[in-house]
Design a protein around this motif. Structure first.
Motif, mmCIF file in Angstrom:
data_model
loop_
_atom_site.group_PDB
_atom_site.id
_atom_site.type_symbol
_atom_site.label_atom_id
_atom_site.label_comp_id
_atom_site.label_asym_id
_atom_site.label_seq_id
_atom_site.Cartn_x
_atom_site.Cartn_y
_atom_site.Cartn_z
ATOM 1 N N ASN A 269 0.830 -1.184 0.000
ATOM 2 C CA ASN A 269 0.000 0.000 0.000
ATOM 3 C C ASN A 269 0.859 1.226 0.000
ATOM 4 O O ASN A 269 0.418 2.287 -0.348
ATOM 5 C CB ASN A 269 -0.887 0.029 1.223
ATOM 6 N N LEU A 270 2.053 1.134 0.486
ATOM 7 C CA LEU A 270 3.003 2.217 0.360
ATOM 8 C C LEU A 270 4.184 1.568 -0.304
ATOM 9 O O LEU A 270 4.692 0.580 0.170
ATOM 10 C CB LEU A 270 3.379 2.755 1.726
ATOM 11 N N ILE A 271 4.604 2.117 -1.402
ATOM 12 C CA ILE A 271 5.566 1.421 -2.242
ATOM 13 C C ILE A 271 6.661 2.381 -2.682
ATOM 14 O O ILE A 271 6.514 3.601 -2.552
ATOM 15 C CB ILE A 271 4.862 0.785 -3.459
ATOM 16 N N PRO A 272 7.781 1.863 -3.200
ATOM 17 C CA PRO A 272 8.859 2.760 -3.637
ATOM 18 C C PRO A 272 8.412 3.790 -4.664
ATOM 19 O O PRO A 272 9.037 4.843 -4.792
ATOM 20 C CB PRO A 272 9.880 1.779 -4.224
ATOM 21 N N ALA A 273 7.341 3.504 -5.396
ATOM 22 C CA ALA A 273 6.825 4.505 -6.336
ATOM 23 C C ALA A 273 6.436 5.783 -5.606
ATOM 24 O O ALA A 273 6.578 6.895 -6.142
ATOM 25 C CB ALA A 273 5.616 3.940 -7.091
ATOM 26 N N PHE A 274 5.943 5.668 -4.364
ATOM 27 C CA PHE A 274 5.575 6.858 -3.605
ATOM 28 C C PHE A 274 6.822 7.632 -3.169
ATOM 29 O O PHE A 274 6.804 8.864 -3.091
ATOM 30 C CB PHE A 274 4.738 6.481 -2.389
ATOM 31 N N ALA A 275 7.892 6.911 -2.840
ATOM 32 C CA ALA A 275 9.137 7.591 -2.489
ATOM 33 C C ALA A 275 9.651 8.403 -3.673
ATOM 34 O O ALA A 275 10.148 9.532 -3.504
ATOM 35 C CB ALA A 275 10.183 6.568 -2.047
ATOM 36 N N ARG A 276 9.543 7.852 -4.881
ATOM 37 C CA ARG A 276 9.957 8.603 -6.066
ATOM 38 C C ARG A 276 9.035 9.796 -6.314
ATOM 39 O O ARG A 276 9.479 10.874 -6.682
ATOM 40 C CB ARG A 276 9.966 7.677 -7.287
ATOM 41 N N ARG A 277 7.725 9.565 -6.129
ATOM 42 C CA ARG A 277 6.750 10.630 -6.398
ATOM 43 C C ARG A 277 6.952 11.821 -5.472
ATOM 44 O O ARG A 277 6.907 12.979 -5.890
ATOM 45 C CB ARG A 277 5.334 10.068 -6.228
ATOM 46 N N ARG B 48 9.703 12.289 -3.417
ATOM 47 C CA ARG B 48 11.108 12.560 -3.151
ATOM 48 C C ARG B 48 11.428 12.479 -1.659
ATOM 49 O O ARG B 48 12.051 13.362 -1.068
ATOM 50 C CB ARG B 48 11.487 13.947 -3.675
ATOM 51 N N ILE B 49 10.960 11.391 -1.020
ATOM 52 C CA ILE B 49 11.217 11.183 0.398
ATOM 53 C C ILE B 49 11.715 9.761 0.607
ATOM 54 O O ILE B 49 11.477 8.874 -0.226
ATOM 55 C CB ILE B 49 9.961 11.412 1.256
ATOM 56 N N GLY B 50 12.389 9.518 1.725
ATOM 57 C CA GLY B 50 12.841 8.178 2.054
ATOM 58 C C GLY B 50 11.703 7.296 2.533
ATOM 59 O O GLY B 50 10.679 7.782 3.030
ATOM 60 N N CYS B 51 11.868 5.989 2.414
ATOM 61 C CA CYS B 51 10.842 5.035 2.843
ATOM 62 C C CYS B 51 10.539 5.188 4.335
ATOM 63 O O CYS B 51 9.431 4.902 4.786
ATOM 64 C CB CYS B 51 11.289 3.616 2.550
ATOM 65 N N SER B 52 11.537 5.656 5.107
ATOM 66 C CA SER B 52 11.346 5.749 6.552
ATOM 67 C C SER B 52 10.362 6.836 6.939
ATOM 68 O O SER B 52 9.938 6.905 8.083
ATOM 69 C CB SER B 52 12.683 6.012 7.248
ATOM 70 N N HIS B 53 9.997 7.685 6.007
ATOM 71 C CA HIS B 53 8.990 8.700 6.314
ATOM 72 C C HIS B 53 7.661 8.039 6.668
ATOM 73 O O HIS B 53 6.895 8.566 7.479
ATOM 74 C CB HIS B 53 8.804 9.626 5.110
ATOM 75 N N CYS B 54 7.384 6.880 6.062
ATOM 76 C CA CYS B 54 6.097 6.204 6.265
ATOM 77 C C CYS B 54 6.243 4.801 6.833
ATOM 78 O O CYS B 54 5.231 4.147 7.098
ATOM 79 C CB CYS B 54 5.327 6.120 4.942
ATOM 80 N N HIS B 55 7.473 4.303 7.000
ATOM 81 C CA HIS B 55 7.662 2.923 7.434
ATOM 82 C C HIS B 55 8.595 2.804 8.613
ATOM 83 O O HIS B 55 9.497 3.601 8.782
ATOM 84 C CB HIS B 55 8.221 2.074 6.297
ATOM 85 N N VAL B 56 8.353 1.719 9.339
ATOM 86 C CA VAL B 56 9.266 1.354 10.403
ATOM 87 C C VAL B 56 10.268 0.368 9.847
ATOM 88 O O VAL B 56 11.459 0.539 9.964
ATOM 89 C CB VAL B 56 8.510 0.689 11.558
ATOM 90 N N ALA B 57 9.749 -0.678 9.243
ATOM 91 C CA ALA B 57 10.567 -1.673 8.571
ATOM 92 C C ALA B 57 9.616 -2.408 7.666
ATOM 93 O O ALA B 57 8.668 -2.998 8.123
ATOM 94 C CB ALA B 57 11.189 -2.623 9.568
#
Length: 450
Positions: free
Chosen positions: A23-31, A33-42
């Motif tokens: 539901n939150l995927i690397p495509a959102f990080a590209r869109r 321009r933020i790191g995955c850790s903005h929305c994830h713990v692990a």
């Protein structure tokens, strides 16, 4: 569900998406321009910011700092909103193709069906194609497809989110989600939002078709392959009654893994969630220190309580219908680096074998504890007592089978989007009418998304 333990501490340092949930995927990080850790713990475990993002149709809520990402491509002009219905309501498209890949490779030490222990290289175990994004202020879409060497390609999710259908009654009160989707009956320990390690609980995997009728041929099994952990075609209304109170009401197709409905009945379900403390479910901030990136280490101190009910029907081998129902409740405490929860799920199929053979009951008492040792290292422990009660062809009394399932594990974030998981699958006690040995083992998984 909302951040796991450390979790928001990791929310600022670690981030992740819902790799398993897609539901939150690397495509959102590209869109954005933020790191995955903005929305994830692990991955795929979401933090509180990621959960608010998911519930808001893959857009950051108004109360959150808006990341500076690539500008979307407008499909119309802003003044068109004032001209509606005499103009098409404007929308938008992501500037870059919102696609991502996930590759899972496993090393498995486990028993096979003959009871022998072997070492297997599952390279790869699964490959996922993920796509998703917001298509304007009130529209989102998500797709998840997988490929395995054993089963080939399969579509797991393809859904559209229509958000804020009653803006004059509060922007987040009513949303409509349509498509093949994960129902998220529990966000706690869900594989797609809140599971850091590999193994799922037994109640998430249990199928009536696995259980033969004692005293009869092992082939005398229910026809129903339904399980609570499956995605299914569904129409769901959901929203926030208040910033910390979430509800969902849905109509699902059921039918197990079948692509078309197998009867004339649709299943219904509901879910409720309340969160006290920490970030609100709408992303509202209780204090400046809860903002990822704020001065000082962010932390989440919250208590989450949620429950669900699922009611449906499946055909039996004899052609009759067997109604089934499931209810569940859990509570979860997130405090600093700790994420601790306990839950209970009960289910019943009235007559899954058909011809009045009797009911199949099951119950699960389960829990988990996770501790953030470092922003890149999580210790995990899950445990479950699972029981199912079946009739006997040779006795008037029903027979109870019980299983105790323990899953200690360790999650290492090699990078924000690359994780290494080691987890044991242990059964101190195991009873099953169709198996004479426990199916435990040890798994090591390399999980990469880009």
């Amino acid at each position: 569900m909302l951040i796991a333990s450390a979790l928001l501490v990791a929310g600022a340092a670690l981030g992740r998406e819902h790799l398993d949930s897609r539901n939150l995927i690397p495509a959102f990080a590209r869109r954005y321009r933020i790191g995955c850790s903005h929305c994830h713990v692990a991955a795929p475990k979401l933090n509180a910011v990621g959960e608010a993002f998911r519930l808001n149709g893959y857009r950051f809520p108004e109360g959150q700092p808006q990341p500076r990402g690539e500008p979307a491509i407008p499909l119309g002009e802003e003044p068109w909103k004032d001209l509606w219905p005499n103009a098409v309501w404007p929308g938008e498209l992501p500037a870059s193709l919102p696609l991502a890949l996930r590759i899972q490779s496993d090393v498995e030490i486990a028993r096979d069906e003959s009871g022998r222990t072997g070492l297997n290289f599952r390279f790869p175990h699964e490959v996922y194609l993920l796509a998703g994004g917001g298509l304007g202020d009130h529209l989102g879409a998500f797709l998840e497809a997988e490929w395995t060497r054993e089963n080939g390609p399969a579509l797991l999710q393809a859904k559209v989110k229509l958000q804020r259908l009653l803006p004059w009654r509060g922007g987040r009160l009513l949303n409509l989600w349509i498509g093949l989707q994960n129902l998220y009956l529990f966000t706690f320990a869900d594989r797609q939002i809140d599971r850091a390690a590999r193994q799922a609980f037994l109640w998430q995997r249990f199928r009536p078709s696995e259980v033969p009728l004692p005293g009869v041929s092992p082939e005398a099994r229910p026809a129903s392959a339904f399980r609570l952990g499956l995605t299914e075609p569904a129409i769901e209304l959901n929203g926030l009654i208040a910033p910390r109170l979430y509800y969902g009401l849905g109509l699902g197709q059921g039918a197990g893994a079948a692509t078309a409905d197998n009867n004339q009945h649709k299943d219904v379900y509901f879910k409720l969630r309340y969160k006290a403390g920490g970030l609100g479910l709408d992303g509202s901030l209780p204090s400046a220190r809860s903002v990822p990136g704020a001065k000082g280490p962010p932390s989440e101190h919250s208590l989450v309580v949620e429950g669900f009910g699922y009611f449906g029907s499946e055909p039996t081998a004899a052609g009759a219908e067997s109604r089934h129902r499931h209810v569940g409740l859990n509570a979860r405490l997130i405090r600093g680096p700790w994420d601790i929860g306990l839950g209970y799920v009960w289910g019943r199929d009235d007559d899954p074998w058909g011809a009045g053979a009797g009911a199949l009951d099951r119950a699960s008492l389960f829990g988990k504890g996770e501790y953030l040792l470092y922003p890149w290292l999580i210790a995990s422990f899950k445990g479950e007592w699972f029981s199912f009660l079946v009739p006997s062809a040779s006795s008037p009394d029903r027979i109870r089978f019980t299983e105790t399932h323990l899953m200690p594990g360790l999650v290492v974030l090699i990078r924000q989007n690359v994780r290494l998981v080691a987890e044991a699958d242990l059964y101190p006690s195991y009873q099953h009418p169709a198996r004479s040995f426990a199916p435990g083992g040890v798994w090591v998984r390399l999980d990469l998304a880009f």
